[in-house]
Enzyme design. Structure first.
Site, PDB file in Angstrom:
ATOM      1  N   HIS A  98       0.827  -1.218   0.000  1.00  0.00           N
ATOM      2  CA  HIS A  98       0.000   0.000   0.000  1.00  0.00           C
ATOM      3  C   HIS A  98       0.859   1.266   0.000  1.00  0.00           C
ATOM      4  O   HIS A  98       0.666   2.136  -0.867  1.00  0.00           O
ATOM      5  CB  HIS A  98      -0.952  -0.022   1.190  1.00  0.00           C
ATOM      6  CG  HIS A  98      -1.669   1.276   1.425  1.00  0.00           C
ATOM      7  ND1 HIS A  98      -2.524   1.835   0.497  1.00  0.00           N
ATOM      8  CD2 HIS A  98      -1.635   2.136   2.474  1.00  0.00           C
ATOM      9  CE1 HIS A  98      -2.999   2.981   0.973  1.00  0.00           C
ATOM     10  NE2 HIS A  98      -2.467   3.184   2.170  1.00  0.00           N
ATOM     11  N   HIS A 122       3.888   6.927   5.562  1.00  0.00           N
ATOM     12  CA  HIS A 122       2.725   7.664   6.078  1.00  0.00           C
ATOM     13  C   HIS A 122       1.947   6.932   7.169  1.00  0.00           C
ATOM     14  O   HIS A 122       1.171   7.561   7.897  1.00  0.00           O
ATOM     15  CB  HIS A 122       1.790   8.060   4.923  1.00  0.00           C
ATOM     16  CG  HIS A 122       0.972   6.946   4.357  1.00  0.00           C
ATOM     17  ND1 HIS A 122       1.411   6.163   3.316  1.00  0.00           N
ATOM     18  CD2 HIS A 122      -0.270   6.498   4.663  1.00  0.00           C
ATOM     19  CE1 HIS A 122       0.481   5.275   3.004  1.00  0.00           C
ATOM     20  NE2 HIS A 122      -0.553   5.455   3.810  1.00  0.00           N
ATOM     21  N   GLU A 126       1.220   5.980  13.012  1.00  0.00           N
ATOM     22  CA  GLU A 126      -0.122   5.615  13.466  1.00  0.00           C
ATOM     23  C   GLU A 126      -0.238   4.124  13.771  1.00  0.00           C
ATOM     24  O   GLU A 126      -0.803   3.734  14.789  1.00  0.00           O
ATOM     25  CB  GLU A 126      -1.124   6.009  12.383  1.00  0.00           C
ATOM     26  CG  GLU A 126      -2.562   5.758  12.734  1.00  0.00           C
ATOM     27  CD  GLU A 126      -3.448   6.156  11.575  1.00  0.00           C
ATOM     28  OE1 GLU A 126      -4.438   5.460  11.354  1.00  0.00           O
ATOM     29  OE2 GLU A 126      -3.128   7.152  10.902  1.00  0.00           O
ATOM     30  N   ASP A 127       0.311   3.277  12.880  1.00  0.00           N
ATOM     31  CA  ASP A 127       0.142   1.828  13.031  1.00  0.00           C
ATOM     32  C   ASP A 127       1.207   1.178  13.897  1.00  0.00           C
ATOM     33  O   ASP A 127       0.939   0.200  14.591  1.00  0.00           O
ATOM     34  CB  ASP A 127       0.166   1.155  11.646  1.00  0.00           C
ATOM     35  CG  ASP A 127      -1.090   1.454  10.839  1.00  0.00           C
ATOM     36  OD1 ASP A 127      -2.000   2.096  11.396  1.00  0.00           O
ATOM     37  OD2 ASP A 127      -1.141   1.060   9.665  1.00  0.00           O
ATOM     38  N   ASP A 309     -25.667  14.440 -24.693  1.00  0.00           N
ATOM     39  CA  ASP A 309     -24.273  14.896 -24.741  1.00  0.00           C
ATOM     40  C   ASP A 309     -23.394  14.111 -23.765  1.00  0.00           C
ATOM     41  O   ASP A 309     -22.822  14.665 -22.840  1.00  0.00           O
ATOM     42  CB  ASP A 309     -24.183  16.396 -24.467  1.00  0.00           C
ATOM     43  CG  ASP A 309     -24.861  16.780 -23.153  1.00  0.00           C
ATOM     44  OD1 ASP A 309     -25.705  16.010 -22.671  1.00  0.00           O
ATOM     45  OD2 ASP A 309     -24.529  17.852 -22.620  1.00  0.00           O
TER      46      ASP A 309
END
Length: 767
Positions: A98, A122, A126-127, A309
């Site tokens: 990822h 990134h 956090e993880d 259109d």
């Protein structure tokens, strides 16, 4: 609304599942067979399984980064791979796939080495609980700051899940305001998660897709990232309404073959005509996005067969002058549709987009949209603010776009300074992300872009907060109009100010922009704290008594209450109640729960039932300032039976008990209504409306005005209209009086005048 990315990962390996993405363009590569994820998911082309290798990324980065930069990227990759070791996505892929995919999207924009490293890192804070200090030591402060801006807040206690998500979003946007690369990496992160959303449950697919459509799609549009904007729209549409998506995709596929002849004929004619006119151009046919077609069908109540259109053409020329020349050539080839021409070159969109738009009647009567722009305009149109990195070595004409982006990011900081909490900040920002704009001018011809529906007061605040706070009137196209007047494209606006003017809660009912709303709310909070605090204290006491609780709270209970709320002091809690930010009844119920759940440790006594026949109503004197407002729909006066409505950031709004608006709103929000009553010794006058039906004869208005003056009332406004017959006139007065007795005397005296047929009190709610 949930404002967090769901991690498409798991702590243990799971059965491998396919990943999906929507490809709206028929020319997109089809790398594998189609499959159905589940009964609720759209049938979508499946991407090739990602391999946890950095080879493809480094090959792309080598096109524009130096060997030294590539070495830093590889170091960031190794660290991220080590941190995510053993972590897998729900598809069964190693989680590192990822961050690599996110970095590859960023590499398409040719973002710098710091942004690429942040994309790879990134999720480590956090993880994996990596500290910012460690990232600073390993990769430098700029990279650490980007990663921190992309990471959610640490585990902090919030009153609700929604509040926590809103606070995370505020953190991200404020980091973006300091460095736009934060949102570029975040959008790349969201895009990859949306492309691989098919492994999630249908419920999570809809929730994440709805959040994407509500927040990230408009951000991409605001930054001019049109490629991502369109893809995120279609991806979100596919997961929010999978059946509609599949049905429409099938219809498009069928129509594509039926209309190929028409498209090819138009393409050939346009290329030939432009070449004969001596124009060097690139002409591309494009199919409108599925979501764009769906919106047109929904908004105009059309069937698919009525949407003619679905194809458009883009003409890219070499310079500014040739854009208008090409427009003339096309108008000579096919007839233009009236009212379907827009010049976004002379007046660019707020995100920097420039192009000429025209709709022509093509062969067989088919309407066809053309977009005409230069090569430089095309770069900005497709890549927006990311074009700064894509073309920074060969294009020096993006200064205006950078200035527009900087101005918007700066406005986020201004809103943040004036906003009370994260939910309110999110509300204001989402308002400013509204894509449709109107373009207006100052008397000196400076142009401003404002959201559609914005008023003259929004324009005043857009110039400067002080101009908005002191606005008293406006002239639009040299005509005096109210501040609430909605703006139209091309309006020339002049704001008239007075140092004695101040914002009122009523302004919140018609301003449109986040900047105006935050400035008004900030003023109302800071200037009227004492009034709001006292009102909140009175309202909470009333609510506590209604629950058999003593309104005098012991210190131990206050401490426990403040620990479980975002208020720092009891006075702040009272203020929040007084301005309508919190409901007194809900706070009182929370206090009751604290008492019942922890009664041994809280010295607190209930009030006996004999004292609870009915809580005392809040006393209204009419001179409380902006914390108490008399509703303009019914203009209650002393002597009327009244009720009070607690409105967010407007304090207490007082209505007449028989007001139709009040009765309707009481059904919708019964908990926001409280008992109020008039106090004694009222020392002010109150506005009241009356209408008089009178014979249409000379001197009638003068006689009625004189009689009202004789009764010691003041006329502040009068207007007239045709009466029930051609010889009658209806006069509408707004007068200032003391109370109902005073009004009754005026009505009685005016009614006896010659020529007066009828007189009555008027209410806006039933007029």
């Amino acid at each position: 609304m949930n404002l967090q990315d769901d991690k498409l990962s798991s702590a243990v390996p799971t059965q491998a599942a396919v990943t999906v993405s929507i490809v709206a363009d028929s020319s997109a590569p089809q790398n594998s067979k189609k499959t159905r994820i589940n009964n609720h998911s759209p049938v979508l082309p499946v991407q090739n399984a990602s391999v946890a290798s950095i080879t493809g990324l480094t090959t792309r980065l080598a096109e524009y980064l130096s060997p030294a930069d590539l070495k830093q990227v590889k170091e960031a990759y190794r660290f991220s791979d080590e941190m995510h070791l053993g972590q897998v996505r729900k598809s069964g892929e190693p989680y590192i796939s990822h961050p690599i995919a996110v970095a590859e999207i960023c590499a398409e924009w040719k973002l710098d080495v710091q942004a690429i490293m942040a994309a790879l890192l990134h999720d480590v804070m956090e993880d994996q609980d990596v500290k910012k200090d460690e990232l600073i030591e390993r990769f430098g402060a700029p990279v650490a700051a980007l990663v921190d801006g992309l990471s959610k807040l640490e585990k902090i206690e919030f009153q609700s899940h929604i509040e926590a998500q809103a606070e995370n979003f505020r953190k991200m946007l404020l980091a973006m305001a300091r460095d736009v690369r934060v949102i570029l990496v975040k959008l790349a992160d969201r895009l990859h998660n949306m492309r691989t959303l098919g492994v999630m449950s249908p419920e999570k697919q809809r929730r994440i897709a709805s959040e994407t459509m509500e927040v990230y799609v408009p951000i991409a549009h605001r930054l001019g990232l049109n490629n991502i904007y369109r893809e995120l729209q279609d991806l979100s549409f596919a997961h929010i309404y999978p059946m509609r998506y599949r049905t429409l995709a099938k219809a498009i596929k069928a129509a594509r073959g039926n209309r190929r002849e028409v498209v090819n004929k138009i393409m050939a004619a346009v290329k030939t005509t432009l070449a004969e006119a001596g124009l060097q151009s690139q002409v591309d046919g494009r199919e409108k996005t599925l979501y764009g077609i769906y919106c047109k069908m929904r908004d105009k109540q059309l069937s698919f067969s009525q949407v003619l259109d679905i194809y458009g053409f883009r003409v890219v020329v070499d310079n500014f002058q040739n854009s208008y020349y090409a427009l003339g050539v096309l108008h000579a080839l096919y007839k233009p549709m009236p009212g379907k021409f827009k010049d976004y070159i002379a007046i660019p969109k707020s995100n920097g987009y420039q192009s000429l738009h025209t709709t022509l009647i093509g062969p067989y009567g088919t309407p066809v949209e053309f977009q005409i722009r230069t090569t430089e305009m095309h770069r900005v149109a497709e890549s927006g603010v990311a074009a700064h990195w894509l073309y920074k070595n060969e294009d020096a004409s993006l200064t205006d776009l950078q200035q527009r982006t900087h101005a918007w990011l700066q406005s986020l900081l201004d809103i943040q300074k004036q906003t009370g909490d994260s939910a309110e900040f999110l509300e204001h920002v989402k308002i400013d992300l509204f894509p449709d704009s109107v373009y207006v001018f100052t008397p000196k011809s400076k142009i401003f872009a404002l959201p559609r529906g914005a008023t003259a007061l929004d324009f005043a605040y857009n110039i400067h907060t002080d101009i908005g706070d002191q606005a008293i009137a406006t002239r639009i196209n040299n005509e005096p109009v109210p501040l609430r007047t909605e703006l139209k494209n091309g309006d020339i606006i002049e704001i008239i100010t007075s140092p004695n003017s101040r914002p009122t809660p009523n302004w919140l009912t018609y301003v449109r922009t986040g900047k105006a709303r935050s400035a008004i709310r900030h003023y109302l909070r800071t200037i009227n704290l004492n009034e709001s605090t006292e009102l909140g204290k009175q309202l909470l006491a009333q609510a506590l008594v209604s629950l058999h609780l003593n309104p005098e709270l012991p210190d131990t209970l206050v401490d426990k209450l403040l620990n479980e709320s975002s208020a720092n002091t009891l006075e702040e809690l009272h203020t929040d109640i007084g301005i309508g930010k919190r409901m007194a009844a809900l706070v009182a119920r929370h206090i009751l729960d604290l008492v019942e759940n922890d009664s041994p440790s809280i010295p607190f006594q209930h009030i006996g039932d004999e004292k609870l026949s009915k809580p005392d109503p809040v006393i209204i004197y009419g001179s409380e300032g902006v914390s108490v407002q008399l509703s303009p729909c019914c203009l209650p006066i002393p002597g009327d039976n009244i009720v009070g409505q607690l409105k967010r950031d407007q304090g207490l709004v007082v209505h007449s008990s028989d007001c139709k608006n009040a009765k309707r709103m009481q059904v919708k929000e019964p908990d926001r209504w409280i008992d109020v009553t008039w106090g004694d010794d009222l020392n002010r006058r109150f506005d009241c409306r009356i209408s008089v039906l009178v014979n249409n004869e000379r001197g009638a208005l003068a006689r009625i005005a004189a009689e009202i003056g004789e009764a010691d009332a003041n006329i502040i406004h009068v207007n007239m209209e045709d009466g029930e017959s051609k010889d009658m006139t209806k006069l509408h007065f707004t007068i200032q009086i003391d109370d109902r007795i005073h009004l009754a005397r005026i009505i009685r005296n005016v009614k006896h005048l010659n020529g007066v047929s009828k007189i009555r009190r008027e209410y806006a709610s039933n007029s």
